[in-house]
Design a protein around this motif. Structure first.
Motif, PDB file in Angstrom:
ATOM      1  N   TRP A  40      21.071  39.113  55.437  1.00 37.83           N
ATOM      2  CA  TRP A  40      22.154  39.791  56.167  1.00 37.83           C
ATOM      3  C   TRP A  40      21.723  41.176  56.627  1.00 37.83           C
ATOM      4  O   TRP A  40      21.938  41.561  57.789  1.00 37.83           O
ATOM      5  CB  TRP A  40      23.377  39.885  55.253  1.00 37.83           C
ATOM      6  N   LEU A  41      21.090  41.922  55.733  1.00 32.71           N
ATOM      7  CA  LEU A  41      20.665  43.282  56.069  1.00 32.71           C
ATOM      8  C   LEU A  41      19.697  43.296  57.241  1.00 32.71           C
ATOM      9  O   LEU A  41      19.776  44.160  58.119  1.00 32.71           O
ATOM     10  CB  LEU A  41      20.008  43.942  54.852  1.00 32.71           C
ATOM     11  N   GLN A  42      18.780  42.331  57.282  1.00 32.42           N
ATOM     12  CA  GLN A  42      17.727  42.357  58.297  1.00 32.42           C
ATOM     13  C   GLN A  42      18.108  41.640  59.585  1.00 32.42           C
ATOM     14  O   GLN A  42      17.873  42.163  60.682  1.00 32.42           O
ATOM     15  CB  GLN A  42      16.444  41.746  57.726  1.00 32.42           C
ATOM     16  N   THR A  43      18.676  40.445  59.474  1.00 35.86           N
ATOM     17  CA  THR A  43      18.907  39.651  60.687  1.00 35.86           C
ATOM     18  C   THR A  43      20.253  39.945  61.350  1.00 35.86           C
ATOM     19  O   THR A  43      20.399  39.722  62.551  1.00 35.86           O
ATOM     20  CB  THR A  43      18.821  38.148  60.378  1.00 35.86           C
ATOM     21  N   VAL A  44      21.214  40.442  60.587  1.00 37.87           N
ATOM     22  CA  VAL A  44      22.531  40.758  61.164  1.00 37.87           C
ATOM     23  C   VAL A  44      22.657  42.259  61.437  1.00 37.87           C
ATOM     24  O   VAL A  44      23.056  42.672  62.531  1.00 37.87           O
ATOM     25  CB  VAL A  44      23.669  40.280  60.238  1.00 37.87           C
ATOM     26  N   LEU A  45      22.288  43.086  60.447  1.00 35.69           N
ATOM     27  CA  LEU A  45      22.388  44.534  60.637  1.00 35.69           C
ATOM     28  C   LEU A  45      21.165  45.119  61.329  1.00 35.69           C
ATOM     29  O   LEU A  45      21.195  46.285  61.744  1.00 35.69           O
ATOM     30  CB  LEU A  45      22.600  45.230  59.294  1.00 35.69           C
ATOM     31  N   GLY A  46      20.068  44.355  61.413  1.00 31.55           N
ATOM     32  CA  GLY A  46      18.886  44.833  62.132  1.00 31.55           C
ATOM     33  C   GLY A  46      18.023  45.809  61.364  1.00 31.55           C
ATOM     34  O   GLY A  46      17.244  46.561  61.972  1.00 31.55           O
ATOM     35  N   MET A  47      18.097  45.814  60.042  1.00 28.21           N
ATOM     36  CA  MET A  47      17.285  46.724  59.254  1.00 28.21           C
ATOM     37  C   MET A  47      15.871  46.189  59.114  1.00 28.21           C
ATOM     38  O   MET A  47      15.625  44.981  59.187  1.00 28.21           O
ATOM     39  CB  MET A  47      17.910  46.933  57.870  1.00 28.21           C
ATOM     40  N   SER A  48      14.916  47.093  58.916  1.00 31.93           N
ATOM     41  CA  SER A  48      13.532  46.697  58.676  1.00 31.93           C
ATOM     42  C   SER A  48      13.378  46.240  57.227  1.00 31.93           C
ATOM     43  O   SER A  48      14.265  46.480  56.395  1.00 31.93           O
ATOM     44  CB  SER A  48      12.602  47.888  58.935  1.00 31.93           C
ATOM     45  N   PRO A  49      12.250  45.575  56.890  1.00 26.22           N
ATOM     46  CA  PRO A  49      12.047  45.167  55.491  1.00 26.22           C
ATOM     47  C   PRO A  49      12.102  46.339  54.512  1.00 26.22           C
ATOM     48  O   PRO A  49      12.680  46.206  53.423  1.00 26.22           O
ATOM     49  CB  PRO A  49      10.661  44.516  55.515  1.00 26.22           C
ATOM     50  N   VAL A  50      11.514  47.462  54.867  1.00 23.05           N
ATOM     51  CA  VAL A  50      11.557  48.626  53.975  1.00 23.05           C
ATOM     52  C   VAL A  50      12.985  49.127  53.835  1.00 23.05           C
ATOM     53  O   VAL A  50      13.444  49.449  52.726  1.00 23.05           O
ATOM     54  CB  VAL A  50      10.637  49.747  54.494  1.00 23.05           C
ATOM     55  N   GLN A  51      13.705  49.219  54.931  1.00 25.06           N
ATOM     56  CA  GLN A  51      15.092  49.675  54.870  1.00 25.06           C
ATOM     57  C   GLN A  51      15.941  48.720  54.031  1.00 25.06           C
ATOM     58  O   GLN A  51      16.796  49.166  53.256  1.00 25.06           O
ATOM     59  CB  GLN A  51      15.666  49.792  56.282  1.00 25.06           C
ATOM     60  N   ALA A  52      15.702  47.413  54.174  1.00 23.00           N
ATOM     61  CA  ALA A  52      16.444  46.444  53.371  1.00 23.00           C
ATOM     62  C   ALA A  52      16.114  46.598  51.892  1.00 23.00           C
ATOM     63  O   ALA A  52      16.997  46.508  51.032  1.00 23.00           O
ATOM     64  CB  ALA A  52      16.133  45.024  53.841  1.00 23.00           C
ATOM     65  N   GLY A  53      14.835  46.810  51.584  1.00 22.23           N
ATOM     66  CA  GLY A  53      14.453  47.039  50.197  1.00 22.23           C
ATOM     67  C   GLY A  53      15.103  48.287  49.633  1.00 22.23           C
ATOM     68  O   GLY A  53      15.583  48.301  48.490  1.00 22.23           O
ATOM     69  N   VAL A  62      33.213  42.919  49.493  1.00 23.27           N
ATOM     70  CA  VAL A  62      34.165  43.720  50.272  1.00 23.27           C
ATOM     71  C   VAL A  62      33.752  43.819  51.738  1.00 23.27           C
ATOM     72  O   VAL A  62      34.216  44.698  52.455  1.00 23.27           O
ATOM     73  CB  VAL A  62      34.277  45.140  49.671  1.00 23.27           C
ATOM     74  N   LEU A  63      32.890  42.921  52.180  1.00 24.88           N
ATOM     75  CA  LEU A  63      32.316  43.046  53.516  1.00 24.88           C
ATOM     76  C   LEU A  63      33.249  42.486  54.585  1.00 24.88           C
ATOM     77  O   LEU A  63      34.034  41.577  54.330  1.00 24.88           O
ATOM     78  CB  LEU A  63      30.977  42.305  53.576  1.00 24.88           C
ATOM     79  N   ASP A  64      33.130  43.052  55.798  1.00 28.88           N
ATOM     80  CA  ASP A  64      33.786  42.488  56.974  1.00 28.88           C
ATOM     81  C   ASP A  64      32.834  42.631  58.149  1.00 28.88           C
ATOM     82  O   ASP A  64      31.672  43.025  57.980  1.00 28.88           O
ATOM     83  CB  ASP A  64      35.132  43.170  57.253  1.00 28.88           C
ATOM     84  N   ALA A  65      33.298  42.332  59.320  1.00 29.00           N
ATOM     85  CA  ALA A  65      32.419  42.335  60.490  1.00 29.00           C
ATOM     86  C   ALA A  65      31.843  43.708  60.792  1.00 29.00           C
ATOM     87  O   ALA A  65      30.795  43.819  61.433  1.00 29.00           O
ATOM     88  CB  ALA A  65      33.181  41.800  61.707  1.00 29.00           C
ATOM     89  N   ASP A  66      32.494  44.772  60.347  1.00 28.65           N
ATOM     90  CA  ASP A  66      32.047  46.126  60.657  1.00 28.65           C
ATOM     91  C   ASP A  66      31.295  46.783  59.497  1.00 28.65           C
ATOM     92  O   ASP A  66      30.915  47.957  59.597  1.00 28.65           O
ATOM     93  CB  ASP A  66      33.260  46.999  61.025  1.00 28.65           C
ATOM     94  N   ARG A 124      28.833  38.341  62.623  1.00 25.43           N
ATOM     95  CA  ARG A 124      28.990  39.311  61.530  1.00 25.43           C
ATOM     96  C   ARG A 124      30.119  38.897  60.581  1.00 25.43           C
ATOM     97  O   ARG A 124      29.982  38.978  59.362  1.00 25.43           O
ATOM     98  CB  ARG A 124      29.276  40.702  62.101  1.00 25.43           C
ATOM     99  N   ALA A 125      31.229  38.438  61.152  1.00 22.95           N
ATOM    100  CA  ALA A 125      32.362  38.030  60.315  1.00 22.95           C
ATOM    101  C   ALA A 125      32.006  36.808  59.481  1.00 22.95           C
ATOM    102  O   ALA A 125      32.375  36.717  58.297  1.00 22.95           O
ATOM    103  CB  ALA A 125      33.581  37.748  61.190  1.00 22.95           C
TER     104      ALA A 125
END
Length: 512
Positions: A283-296, A342-346, A450-451
């Motif tokens: 979710w962090l990488q493919t939906v939010l667009g974070m890099s592997p380091v940022q996800a870690g 507690v996650l939602d689309a935003d 995202r939802a």
């Protein structure tokens, strides 16, 4: 080197083998893209390692008693290194899964001998110090896996999460050969191959059944057949253990409420704390667009608090009742995991931070104390069996957790897609959960993606959190053991059938 060489050698191997349980988590999206892997493939990349490790751990301990523990540790480390090379060179998901399974075989040979090697190398205060360091390393390894995996994946390539094992393995083997005294095998001891095979079939069929249920449904013929095989294999395992002269596990131990609760706690610990994490990373990488380091780094609140609390609790809470430390830690893991639902689309990564930190505190309490709780729940002559069993249940819990929570998350994503009117919702859900959000963006609105992913993660975290809470309550209610006073140093550590060290100590305090 001769004084602390054995400790360094064993801790290097332990850190490496436990790190590999979770190091692949942040690399999953890159693996999926490079190998064209599906959600089922990714689940098996994670699960097969923990599953083989769990299935072979008890049998590996018995084999180590036959051929010698140092020889077993060196052979396991060498196999682990070769399998890691194979993982790094894998050209497809199938070959990667096979090599990960071989990694698990090597890891089982290593893990089954670690405590007995330390017990033979040290006595008195030095032994307590060595076991304390080993416990801290064990507690930190799995939690740090996603962070280190992210750094290696982004700075080099996902294959380097496996290549880095090669120099570490060489160092561990060299130190073991030069600093650890050889041990003679017990030629008269027999290995329970039938029990090992039956347990491996049970664990594999059960996990495969859950994974297949996510793709084909819980009521499909294939899923039902796998569950039937699992039940049959478990029945065979029980029958073999009852008749074996030297069983892998004394089934009468499960009549002890304390032992049963600790085993359930060990399984729930790894499932609740780490079972949802692979999908969080996707979710962090493919939906939010974070890099592997940022996800870690987004998962760092769990790793950092676990490391600090494990180091502190090992020194300050060694005399505290096991049921309070383990039970309280599981409640924190459960509560922290629920706080992540507690996650939602935003939502962004910050929505997870508080829950991860609370879970990390729980991990820091449970991980160092779980082995001691297992040993205290059985008579001294069964200490090796208890130590091997709790590690088996921990790894089995992780494998099942990844399978179950992935199936739950994908099912909820599918329902969310259907509610939004997306066609072929089941296929879209498996693509999304497997890291294919980019492909779905061509036909599906970003907010819908995202939802859907948020709802899947929330449902999985909810089930994982409840699992942790129930296990914590079970430990608080049923575990009635108190830590035994420090044992007098033993001149020659004895070993149990599982290959674990055992020293003379007062009888376990277990209240009815």
């Amino acid at each position: 080197m001769r004084k602390w060489g054995p400790l360094v050698a064993v801790c290097l191997g332990t850190f490496m083998l436990l790190l590999d349980v979770t190091v692949v988590i942040v690399a999953l999206p890159d693996m999926a893209g490079a190998l064209d892997a599906s959600l089922t493939d990714l689940q098996w990349v994670i699960d097969i390692y923990a599953l083989v490790l769990a299935a072979l751990l008890l049998g590996a301990g018995a084999a180590a008693d036959v051929i010698g523990r140092r020889r077993m540790y060196v052979a396991g480390t060498a196999l682990f290194a070769l399998a890691s090379l194979g993982c790094g060179l894998a050209s497809g998901s199938a070959s990667l899964i096979v090599m990960r399974g071989l990694q698990g075989v090597g890891a089982a040979a290593m893990f089954a001998t670690t405590l007995s090697l330390l017990g033979a190398a040290y006595e008195g205060r030095e032994r307590s110090f060595a076991l304390g360091i080993w416990g801290a390393v064990s507690g930190a390894a799995a939690a740090l896996g996603p962070v280190l995996g992210g750094v290696l994946t982004q700075s080099l390539d996902w294959r380097w999460i496996f290549f880095v094992n090669l120099p570490v393995s060489v160092a561990a083997i060299w130190l073991t050969v030069h600093a650890v005294e050889p041990t003679k095998g017990q030629g008269a001891r027999r290995i329970d191959w039938a029990g090992t095979a039956a347990f491996a079939l049970f664990a594999g069929a059960l996990t495969y059944g859950v994974v297949r249920a996510g793709a084909e449904g819980w009521t499909s013929a294939g899923t039902g057949a796998l569950f039937a095989v699992a039940v049959l294999a478990l029945a065979v395992f029980v029958a073999v253990q009852r008749r074996a002269a030297q069983p892998l596990i004394d089934l009468s131990l499960f009549r002890r409420p304390s032992f049963l609760a600790v085993m359930a706690g060990g399984m729930a610990y790894n499932a609740a704390a780490f079972g949802v994490m692979p999908y969080t990373s996707i979710w962090l990488q493919t939906v939010l667009g974070m890099s592997p380091v940022q996800a870690g780094l987004a998962l760092l609140p769990l790793a950092a608090t676990a490391f600090v609390v494990a180091a502190v609790s090992g020194r300050l809470l060694h005399a505290a009742p096991h049921r309070l430390v383990i039970g309280g830690g599981l409640l924190l893991i459960g509560g922290g995991t629920l706080a992540q639902a507690v996650l939602d689309a935003d939502s962004g990564w910050g929505s997870l931070a508080a829950g991860l930190a609370v879970s990390g505190v729980g991990v820091g309490l449970v991980s160092p104390g779980l082995g001691g709780a297992a040993l205290a729940s059985v008579p001294p002559q069964n200490a090796g069996m208890a130590g091997g069993a709790v590690n088996t249940f921990r790894q089995l819990g992780f494998a099942l957790g990844v399978a179950v929570f992935g199936t739950i998350a994908a099912a909820r994503m599918s329902a969310s897609f259907r509610e939004a009117g997306v066609g072929q919702a089941d296929d879209a859900a498996h693509t999304l959960a497997g890291g294919g959000a980019q492909a779905l963006r061509r036909t599906t609105a970003e907010e819908v993606l995202r939802a859907a992913f948020a709802s899947g993660l929330n449902t999985a975290a909810l089930v994982a959190g409840v699992t942790g809470l129930l296990a914590g309550l079970a430990v608080l209610v049923w575990v009635r053991t108190s830590p035994a006073p420090p044992a007098a140093p033993a001149t020659t550590p004895a070993t149990t059938p599982a290959g674990q060290v055992r020293t003379k100590r007062p009888a376990t305090v277990e209240r009815p």
